[in-house]
Design a protein around this motif. Structure first.
Motif, PDB file in Angstrom:
ATOM      1  N   GLU A  41       6.880  11.157   1.164  1.00 45.59           N
ATOM      2  CA  GLU A  41       6.437  10.361   0.019  1.00 45.59           C
ATOM      3  C   GLU A  41       6.804  11.052  -1.288  1.00 45.59           C
ATOM      4  O   GLU A  41       7.242  10.419  -2.242  1.00 45.59           O
ATOM      5  N   ILE A  45       9.231   9.497  -4.252  1.00 47.53           N
ATOM      6  CA  ILE A  45       8.788   9.409  -5.652  1.00 47.53           C
ATOM      7  C   ILE A  45       9.749  10.172  -6.549  1.00 47.53           C
ATOM      8  O   ILE A  45      10.085   9.722  -7.653  1.00 47.53           O
ATOM      9  N   LYS A  48      12.624   8.065  -7.281  1.00 44.06           N
ATOM     10  CA  LYS A  48      12.265   7.013  -8.233  1.00 44.06           C
ATOM     11  C   LYS A  48      12.288   7.531  -9.666  1.00 44.06           C
ATOM     12  O   LYS A  48      12.644   6.802 -10.583  1.00 44.06           O
ATOM     13  N   LYS A  55       9.905   0.459 -14.332  1.00 44.86           N
ATOM     14  CA  LYS A  55       8.776   0.038 -13.509  1.00 44.86           C
ATOM     15  C   LYS A  55       8.488   1.063 -12.413  1.00 44.86           C
ATOM     16  O   LYS A  55       7.377   1.160 -11.934  1.00 44.86           O
ATOM     17  N   ASN A  56       9.491   1.828 -12.018  1.00 44.57           N
ATOM     18  CA  ASN A  56       9.267   2.884 -11.038  1.00 44.57           C
ATOM     19  C   ASN A  56       8.370   3.985 -11.589  1.00 44.57           C
ATOM     20  O   ASN A  56       7.694   4.664 -10.845  1.00 44.57           O
ATOM     21  N   ASN A  58       5.681   3.639 -13.291  1.00 46.21           N
ATOM     22  CA  ASN A  58       4.279   3.292 -13.043  1.00 46.21           C
ATOM     23  C   ASN A  58       3.863   3.721 -11.644  1.00 46.21           C
ATOM     24  O   ASN A  58       2.764   4.235 -11.444  1.00 46.21           O
ATOM     25  N   LYS A  59       4.744   3.523 -10.680  1.00 42.27           N
ATOM     26  CA  LYS A  59       4.458   3.969  -9.311  1.00 42.27           C
ATOM     27  C   LYS A  59       4.339   5.492  -9.260  1.00 42.27           C
ATOM     28  O   LYS A  59       3.501   6.034  -8.548  1.00 42.27           O
ATOM     29  N   ASN A  62       1.023   6.523 -10.682  1.00 41.95           N
ATOM     30  CA  ASN A  62      -0.033   6.263  -9.699  1.00 41.95           C
ATOM     31  C   ASN A  62      -0.039   7.326  -8.601  1.00 41.95           C
ATOM     32  O   ASN A  62      -1.098   7.742  -8.139  1.00 41.95           O
ATOM     33  N   PHE A  63       1.151   7.748  -8.184  1.00 43.28           N
ATOM     34  CA  PHE A  63       1.250   8.813  -7.175  1.00 43.28           C
ATOM     35  C   PHE A  63       0.581  10.089  -7.700  1.00 43.28           C
ATOM     36  O   PHE A  63      -0.156  10.753  -6.973  1.00 43.28           O
TER      37      PHE A  63
END
Length: 190
Positions: A41, A45, A48, A55-56, A58-59, A62-63
């Protein structure tokens, strides 16, 4: 007859060792799987972050929020680097500051504080930069702290204080290249 039983004992020992290795390797593979899952994971990330899509990010954020561990810290450092390259210094500072709150390892905290200091220097917020750099109290980081304090003083046109800090750093510094840079900085302000 004793020779046969000796062979049997050796075969039993070998069988027992193989069985033990198989059993313990199965038992240990479950936690290793969880670590590998986090690592996979983490690598996703990281990819990304390097992509150009916003938009990546934001992920990614969050990670970082979900992972208050080494993976979250490393990703936050990568994200802060991307923010700095895009001249978004406030977001970079926020990411590093968030990590500083939960990071327990002192050397990693010092690295985060150094990066935060450099951001404040870029924003010409020298007093805040000085407060952050002074919070690094580990004697092993003294040469770097004094070097950066000298840089901050130089930016503020406080040449005597800058030279004083650089000279302290010069006394501690062991790398010839760094010593030469310090000497050049000192000579430039004299």
């Amino acid at each position: 007859m004793f020779n046969i039983s000796k062979k049997n004992i050796i075969v039993l020992i070998i069988f027992f060792l193989i069985f033990s290795l198989f059993f313990f390797s199965k038992k240990r593979s479950i936690p290793v799987y969880e670590k590998n899952k986090q690592q996979i994971e983490y690598e996703e990330i990281k990819r990304k972050i390097n992509s150009q899509e916003s938009k990546n990010l934001n992920k990614v954020e969050n990670f970082i929020i979900k992972n208050n561990n080494i993976y979250g810290t490393l990703i936050a450092m990568e994200l802060a680097k991307k923010y700095i390259l895009n001249n978004n210094l406030d977001k970079a500072f926020t990411q590093l500051n968030h990590c500083l709150e939960y990071t327990k390892e002192n050397n990693l905290k010092n690295i985060l504080q150094l990066r935060m200091t450099k951001i404040k220097i870029q924003k010409n917020e020298y007093n805040q930069a000085m407060n952050i750099i002074k919070s690094i109290t580990d004697k092993n980081w003294k040469n770097i702290v004094e070097h950066i304090k000298g840089d901050i003083f130089a930016k503020q046109n406080k040449n005597k204080e800058a030279i004083k800090c650089w000279k302290k750093s010069l006394l501690i510094e062991s790398l010839n290249a760094s010593r030469e840079i310090l000497r050049m900085k000192i000579n430039e302000l004299k």
